[in-house]
Design an enzyme around this catalytic site. Structure first.
Site, PDB file in Angstrom:
ATOM      1  N   HIS A  92       0.840  -1.195   0.000  1.00 35.53           N
ATOM      2  CA  HIS A  92       0.000   0.000   0.000  1.00 35.53           C
ATOM      3  C   HIS A  92       0.874   1.244   0.000  1.00 35.53           C
ATOM      4  O   HIS A  92       2.108   1.160   0.060  1.00 35.53           O
ATOM      5  CB  HIS A  92      -0.948   0.004   1.208  1.00 35.53           C
ATOM      6  CG  HIS A  92      -0.245  -0.132   2.528  1.00 35.53           C
ATOM      7  ND1 HIS A  92      -0.028  -1.355   3.131  1.00 35.53           N
ATOM      8  CD2 HIS A  92       0.306   0.789   3.362  1.00 35.53           C
ATOM      9  CE1 HIS A  92       0.610  -1.181   4.274  1.00 35.53           C
ATOM     10  NE2 HIS A  92       0.830   0.114   4.437  1.00 35.53           N
ATOM     11  N   TYR A 134      -3.391   3.752   2.263  1.00 31.13           N
ATOM     12  CA  TYR A 134      -4.436   3.333   1.345  1.00 31.13           C
ATOM     13  C   TYR A 134      -3.854   2.372   0.311  1.00 31.13           C
ATOM     14  O   TYR A 134      -2.682   2.472  -0.061  1.00 31.13           O
ATOM     15  CB  TYR A 134      -5.038   4.538   0.601  1.00 31.13           C
ATOM     16  CG  TYR A 134      -5.788   5.505   1.486  1.00 31.13           C
ATOM     17  CD1 TYR A 134      -7.094   5.236   1.895  1.00 31.13           C
ATOM     18  CD2 TYR A 134      -5.189   6.681   1.916  1.00 31.13           C
ATOM     19  CE1 TYR A 134      -7.783   6.119   2.713  1.00 31.13           C
ATOM     20  CE2 TYR A 134      -5.872   7.578   2.727  1.00 31.13           C
ATOM     21  CZ  TYR A 134      -7.165   7.288   3.123  1.00 31.13           C
ATOM     22  OH  TYR A 134      -7.846   8.163   3.935  1.00 31.13           O
ATOM     23  N   THR A 135      -4.690   1.452  -0.154  1.00 26.53           N
ATOM     24  CA  THR A 135      -4.292   0.539  -1.214  1.00 26.53           C
ATOM     25  C   THR A 135      -4.948   0.988  -2.515  1.00 26.53           C
ATOM     26  O   THR A 135      -6.178   1.054  -2.592  1.00 26.53           O
ATOM     27  CB  THR A 135      -4.726  -0.905  -0.910  1.00 26.53           C
ATOM     28  OG1 THR A 135      -4.176  -1.305   0.343  1.00 26.53           O
ATOM     29  CG2 THR A 135      -4.238  -1.843  -2.008  1.00 26.53           C
ATOM     30  N   CYS A 189      -8.785  -7.828   6.414  1.00 27.46           N
ATOM     31  CA  CYS A 189      -8.651  -6.373   6.432  1.00 27.46           C
ATOM     32  C   CYS A 189     -10.007  -5.751   6.755  1.00 27.46           C
ATOM     33  O   CYS A 189     -11.020  -6.094   6.143  1.00 27.46           O
ATOM     34  CB  CYS A 189      -8.143  -5.845   5.093  1.00 27.46           C
ATOM     35  SG  CYS A 189      -7.658  -4.100   5.161  1.00 27.46           S
TER      36      CYS A 189
END
Length: 288
Positions: free
Chosen positions: A84, A100-101, A254
């Site tokens: 990420h 954030y990915t 996640c």
């Protein structure tokens, strides 16, 4: 002839000095990290670099897809699958960063995209929500320790909550785009309400087109006609929709921390290795 050579040398030296001054500034430091990115990898693991917002698509009342421009039309972000980035923005005069990915991959050239849900108390998500096309954010990476490799396991199970779907989405996209990757992927995706289901259209297209991928939704507050799971992700749901523990199976988690903690405990009861507080790449249960 000698005089003209001398003048050419002096002119060339002055020109080189001028170029160096323009790009490095009078103090010898780069004046713009984004310029640096055009001559090497776009991302830097410790140095923040600036990227301009070029497109914003509202997906729901509190979620949007943000597209950021890379230095050239042929640039790729260079983010390993499973990693990420860290996004930093100014909040009340101080820098604040969140991880954030991207939902884009290196098959997407010239840009990268983030799907972000805005939370009232979220400093960075609220800043992104207020951004206009042309505004910039600062980014560094890659971050994280997990890195997906094709056929690394026979089957991947994934449990995601809310925006926790984004690292899963990135990995699923990569697997399904590779005909040589035979990994079977099963996802349980939990949300509060139906309108909270991010990236649903694409996820369902993939499920319809690829036998190796399936997804099951669970809602806390389902509509009357809902046919998916209801309530919280339970041991029974995991047993029915996700692969059983085995040496060639990995489980990815996640979502909100309380959910991830509860899922780790349930997986332990079902024969999976107990997840570590901080996951390592080879763990059978990996927490993003």
């Amino acid at each position: 002839m000698g005089d003209s050579n001398g003048l050419a040398f002096i002119f060339g030296a002055l020109l080189a000095a001028g170029i160096a001054y323009f790009f490095l500034g009078s103090n010898g430091k780069t004046s713009s990290p984004a310029i640096l990115a055009t001559t090497g990898p776009v991302l830097h693991p410790s140095e923040y670099r600036k990227f301009k917002l070029t497109k914003k698509v509202v997906l729901s009342p509190n979620t949007a897809r943000y597209r950021f421009e890379l230095p050239t039309p042929e640039s790729t972000l260079g983010l390993p699958i499973g990693r990420h980035i860290q996004v930093m923005v100014p909040v009340n005069g101080s820098p604040v960063a969140r991880s954030y990915t991207p939902t884009s991959t290196d098959n997407d050239r010239g840009y990268f995209e983030l799907v972000v849900k805005t939370y009232e108390s979220g400093a960075v998500s609220s800043y992104l929500h207020r951004m206009q096309v042309g505004d910039e954010v600062s980014v560094r990476g890659p971050r994280g320790t997990f890195q997906y490799k094709p056929n690394m396991v026979r089957a991947l199970g994934m449990i995601a909550g809310g925006t926790g779907i984004t690292p899963m989405y990135q990995i699923i996209q990569h697997i399904l785009a590779n005909p040589e990757d035979k990994t079977r992927v099963s996802v349980v995706f939990a949300n509060v309400s139906e309108e909270d289901i991010l990236l649903r259209e694409q996820l369902e297209l993939w499920a319809a087109d690829h036998d190796q991928f399936d997804i099951h939704y669970v809602l806390n507050n389902p509509p009357a006609e809902w046919t998916g799971g209801v309530g919280f992700v339970s041991k029974e749901i995991i047993q029915e929709y996700l692969p059983a523990a085995a040496d060639d199976v990995k489980m990815l988690l996640c979502g909100p921390p309380p959910m991830v903690k509860a899922m780790g405990a349930l997986l332990g009861d079902l024969g999976y290795e107990a997840p570590r507080v901080i996951s390592k790449p080879d763990d059978q249960v990996f927490k993003f």
